[in-house]
Design a protein around this motif. Structure first.
Motif, PDB file in Angstrom:
ATOM      1  N   PRO A 265      36.915  55.399  34.043  1.00  0.00           N
ATOM      2  CA  PRO A 265      37.044  54.026  33.565  1.00  0.00           C
ATOM      3  C   PRO A 265      38.147  53.241  34.262  1.00  0.00           C
ATOM      4  O   PRO A 265      37.995  52.036  34.503  1.00  0.00           O
ATOM      5  N   TYR A 266      39.247  53.907  34.613  1.00  0.00           N
ATOM      6  CA  TYR A 266      40.337  53.207  35.277  1.00  0.00           C
ATOM      7  C   TYR A 266      39.982  52.908  36.732  1.00  0.00           C
ATOM      8  O   TYR A 266      40.326  51.838  37.264  1.00  0.00           O
ATOM      9  N   LEU A 267      39.300  53.837  37.387  1.00  0.00           N
ATOM     10  CA  LEU A 267      38.817  53.581  38.743  1.00  0.00           C
ATOM     11  C   LEU A 267      37.829  52.423  38.748  1.00  0.00           C
ATOM     12  O   LEU A 267      37.882  51.547  39.626  1.00  0.00           O
ATOM     13  N   ALA A 268      36.916  52.429  37.783  1.00  0.00           N
ATOM     14  CA  ALA A 268      35.907  51.376  37.719  1.00  0.00           C
ATOM     15  C   ALA A 268      36.554  50.015  37.464  1.00  0.00           C
ATOM     16  O   ALA A 268      36.190  49.016  38.100  1.00  0.00           O
ATOM     17  N   THR A 269      37.508  49.963  36.544  1.00  0.00           N
ATOM     18  CA  THR A 269      38.200  48.710  36.247  1.00  0.00           C
ATOM     19  C   THR A 269      38.947  48.201  37.472  1.00  0.00           C
ATOM     20  O   THR A 269      38.858  47.016  37.830  1.00  0.00           O
ATOM     21  N   ALA A 270      39.681  49.098  38.125  1.00  0.00           N
ATOM     22  CA  ALA A 270      40.430  48.713  39.320  1.00  0.00           C
ATOM     23  C   ALA A 270      39.486  48.275  40.440  1.00  0.00           C
ATOM     24  O   ALA A 270      39.771  47.329  41.183  1.00  0.00           O
ATOM     25  N   GLY A 271      38.345  48.964  40.576  1.00  0.00           N
ATOM     26  CA  GLY A 271      37.378  48.613  41.604  1.00  0.00           C
ATOM     27  C   GLY A 271      36.791  47.232  41.381  1.00  0.00           C
ATOM     28  O   GLY A 271      36.597  46.463  42.328  1.00  0.00           O
ATOM     29  N   TRP A 272      36.490  46.906  40.128  1.00  0.00           N
ATOM     30  CA  TRP A 272      35.941  45.584  39.830  1.00  0.00           C
ATOM     31  C   TRP A 272      36.964  44.488  40.127  1.00  0.00           C
ATOM     32  O   TRP A 272      36.632  43.453  40.719  1.00  0.00           O
ATOM     33  N   ILE A 273      38.203  44.731  39.737  1.00  0.00           N
ATOM     34  CA  ILE A 273      39.264  43.756  40.024  1.00  0.00           C
ATOM     35  C   ILE A 273      39.437  43.588  41.532  1.00  0.00           C
ATOM     36  O   ILE A 273      39.587  42.468  42.041  1.00  0.00           O
ATOM     37  N   ALA A 274      39.391  44.700  42.261  1.00  0.00           N
ATOM     38  CA  ALA A 274      39.572  44.651  43.712  1.00  0.00           C
ATOM     39  C   ALA A 274      38.441  43.902  44.403  1.00  0.00           C
ATOM     40  O   ALA A 274      38.669  43.206  45.402  1.00  0.00           O
ATOM     41  N   LEU A 275      37.211  44.034  43.898  1.00  0.00           N
ATOM     42  CA  LEU A 275      36.092  43.327  44.524  1.00  0.00           C
ATOM     43  C   LEU A 275      36.290  41.824  44.439  1.00  0.00           C
ATOM     44  O   LEU A 275      35.960  41.092  45.378  1.00  0.00           O
ATOM     45  N   LEU A 276      36.843  41.354  43.324  1.00  0.00           N
ATOM     46  CA  LEU A 276      37.005  39.915  43.134  1.00  0.00           C
ATOM     47  C   LEU A 276      38.328  39.390  43.687  1.00  0.00           C
ATOM     48  O   LEU A 276      38.364  38.311  44.291  1.00  0.00           O
ATOM     49  N   TRP A 277      39.405  40.151  43.466  1.00  0.00           N
ATOM     50  CA  TRP A 277      40.726  39.605  43.809  1.00  0.00           C
ATOM     51  C   TRP A 277      41.563  40.553  44.667  1.00  0.00           C
ATOM     52  O   TRP A 277      42.769  40.370  44.796  1.00  0.00           O
ATOM     53  N   GLY A 278      40.926  41.566  45.251  1.00  0.00           N
ATOM     54  CA  GLY A 278      41.685  42.541  46.032  1.00  0.00           C
ATOM     55  C   GLY A 278      42.417  41.942  47.207  1.00  0.00           C
ATOM     56  O   GLY A 278      43.575  42.288  47.477  1.00  0.00           O
ATOM     57  N   HIS A 279      41.767  41.024  47.932  1.00  0.00           N
ATOM     58  CA  HIS A 279      42.422  40.402  49.086  1.00  0.00           C
ATOM     59  C   HIS A 279      43.615  39.562  48.646  1.00  0.00           C
ATOM     60  O   HIS A 279      44.656  39.546  49.317  1.00  0.00           O
ATOM     61  N   ASP A 280      43.487  38.872  47.521  1.00  0.00           N
ATOM     62  CA  ASP A 280      44.613  38.093  47.000  1.00  0.00           C
ATOM     63  C   ASP A 280      45.768  39.007  46.616  1.00  0.00           C
ATOM     64  O   ASP A 280      46.943  38.666  46.853  1.00  0.00           O
ATOM     65  N   ILE A 281      45.452  40.156  46.013  1.00  0.00           N
ATOM     66  CA  ILE A 281      46.505  41.108  45.647  1.00  0.00           C
ATOM     67  C   ILE A 281      47.196  41.653  46.886  1.00  0.00           C
ATOM     68  O   ILE A 281      48.426  41.740  46.938  1.00  0.00           O
ATOM     69  N   ASN A 282      46.409  42.005  47.896  1.00  0.00           N
ATOM     70  CA  ASN A 282      46.996  42.506  49.150  1.00  0.00           C
ATOM     71  C   ASN A 282      47.882  41.458  49.807  1.00  0.00           C
ATOM     72  O   ASN A 282      48.998  41.762  50.250  1.00  0.00           O
ATOM     73  N   ASN A 283      47.407  40.226  49.871  1.00  0.00           N
ATOM     74  CA  ASN A 283      48.190  39.162  50.499  1.00  0.00           C
ATOM     75  C   ASN A 283      49.471  38.867  49.726  1.00  0.00           C
ATOM     76  O   ASN A 283      50.527  38.624  50.317  1.00  0.00           O
ATOM     77  N   ALA A 284      49.373  38.897  48.385  1.00  0.00           N
ATOM     78  CA  ALA A 284      50.569  38.662  47.573  1.00  0.00           C
ATOM     79  C   ALA A 284      51.599  39.758  47.794  1.00  0.00           C
ATOM     80  O   ALA A 284      52.815  39.484  47.887  1.00  0.00           O
ATOM     81  N   TYR A 285      51.133  41.000  47.913  1.00  0.00           N
ATOM     82  CA  TYR A 285      52.064  42.111  48.168  1.00  0.00           C
ATOM     83  C   TYR A 285      52.727  41.966  49.536  1.00  0.00           C
ATOM     84  O   TYR A 285      53.943  42.179  49.670  1.00  0.00           O
ATOM     85  N   LEU A 286      51.940  41.597  50.534  1.00  0.00           N
ATOM     86  CA  LEU A 286      52.504  41.447  51.881  1.00  0.00           C
ATOM     87  C   LEU A 286      53.529  40.310  51.921  1.00  0.00           C
ATOM     88  O   LEU A 286      54.579  40.443  52.584  1.00  0.00           O
ATOM     89  N   ARG A 287      53.247  39.210  51.210  1.00  0.00           N
ATOM     90  CA  ARG A 287      54.219  38.112  51.173  1.00  0.00           C
ATOM     91  C   ARG A 287      55.479  38.525  50.432  1.00  0.00           C
ATOM     92  O   ARG A 287      56.601  38.208  50.841  1.00  0.00           O
ATOM     93  N   PHE A 288      55.297  39.256  49.331  1.00  0.00           N
ATOM     94  CA  PHE A 288      56.445  39.677  48.527  1.00  0.00           C
ATOM     95  C   PHE A 288      57.317  40.660  49.303  1.00  0.00           C
ATOM     96  O   PHE A 288      58.551  40.619  49.197  1.00  0.00           O
ATOM     97  N   SER A 289      56.694  41.508  50.094  1.00  0.00           N
ATOM     98  CA  SER A 289      57.451  42.520  50.846  1.00  0.00           C
ATOM     99  C   SER A 289      57.968  41.992  52.181  1.00  0.00           C
ATOM    100  O   SER A 289      58.668  42.707  52.896  1.00  0.00           O
TER     101      SER A 289
END
Length: 292
Positions: A265-289
């Protein structure tokens, strides 16, 4: 053609159709979640019976069970659910959560799955618009809902769902619907091997199995759909959510630490979030770091 023009030209109509479709699919997912594990168990028992020494088939007294037959019925009195009693969410409210025959309570889980499926379908439609990726993402979402609930109930991720959707993700990569083919293939391989390595490392160190092979296949599925670049995000998100939920269950409910908690269930939840907003999460992390 007129319907297509209406769907593409009217967001409100498009979202309404997505929601109604989600409600209908959610009702079907309730059947899949309940029946598929039972069907698989019966199939396993039949295979085991074939391997017995005398190889004499035992008489099968169980009612034939498929995803389409028999009709849904009350688990308490066996009352067959009529069409009017099977309208997603509305029938539950009309019946006040009780069987029309024996008045026993109907689990609120059924309308909740229908509602959640409709809600997530609308979110997917809003995020991707009236496009082919939206259609693919809807099927992806529905599969993850079924896998989540089956794993939650039985600690089982059926190959009947994971493997077809793994292949579907690779097929979609031929047209670069989400990622291109090399990225999808590497994602599937890396997704499977990453958890496979963790599984064997944990087993060698502790002598225990930390997860099942279904988790490997699920992460391979997610890698096929989103590519290897999304795997770190999926693993980190699923691990964080799993740790929080696991610790909460131990502290609030006194759950035994030795009782396994399904990771699917946690993999599935994370996978669904990543499909929709994964690139935004990656970009936010790169900007923050400061890496971007």
């Amino acid at each position: 053609m007129a319907i297509i023009e209406l769907l593409s030209g009217s967001p409100a109509f498009y979202f309404s159709v997505a929601g109604l479709l989600g409600l209908t699919v959610g009702s079907f997912l309730n059947v899949v979640i309940h029946r598929l594990p039972v069907m698989m168990e019966r199939e396993w028992r039949a295979h085991c019976a074939e391997l017995t020494e005398n190889n004499t088939p035992s008489p099968n007294t169980e009612e034939k069970l498929t995803l389409s037959a028999p009709r849904s019925r009350c688990p308490h009195c066996g009352h067959s659910i009529t069409i009017l009693e099977n309208i997603p969410v509305l029938s539950y409210l009309w019946l006040r959560g009780r069987c029309s025959s024996c008045s026993k309570k109907i689990s609120i889980r059924y309308p909740l799955i229908e509602f959640i499926t409709a809600l997530l379908s609308i979110v997917v439609a809003w995020h991707f618009g009236f496009t082919w990726p939206a259609l693919a993402a809807l099927f992806f979402t529905w599969a993850l809902i079924a896998l989540t609930m089956i794993d939650f109930d039985h600690q089982l991720l059926p190959d009947n769902i994971t493997l077809p959707f793994l292949w579907l993700g690779l097929a979609l990569s031929l047209w670069s619907v989400f990622v291109d083919s090399p990225t999808a293939i590497i994602g599937a391989i890396a997704g499977y091997l990453s958890l496979w390595i963790v599984y064997w490392a944990f087993k060698l160190i502790t002598g225990k199995e930390g997860m099942g092979y279904g988790d490997f296949k699920l992460l391979a599925l997610l890698g096929a759909w989103m590519g290897w670049q999304m795997l770190p995000v999926i693993i980190l998100l699923s691990s964080a959510v799993g740790a929080v939920v696991g610790i909460t269950l131990i502290l609030l409910r006194g759950r035994n630490r030795n009782i396994p908690i399904p990771f699917g269930p946690y993999l599935a939840t994370a996978g669904w979030i990543a499909l929709l907003w994964g690139h935004d999460i990656n970009n936010a992390y790169l900007r923050f770091s400061g890496l971007q």
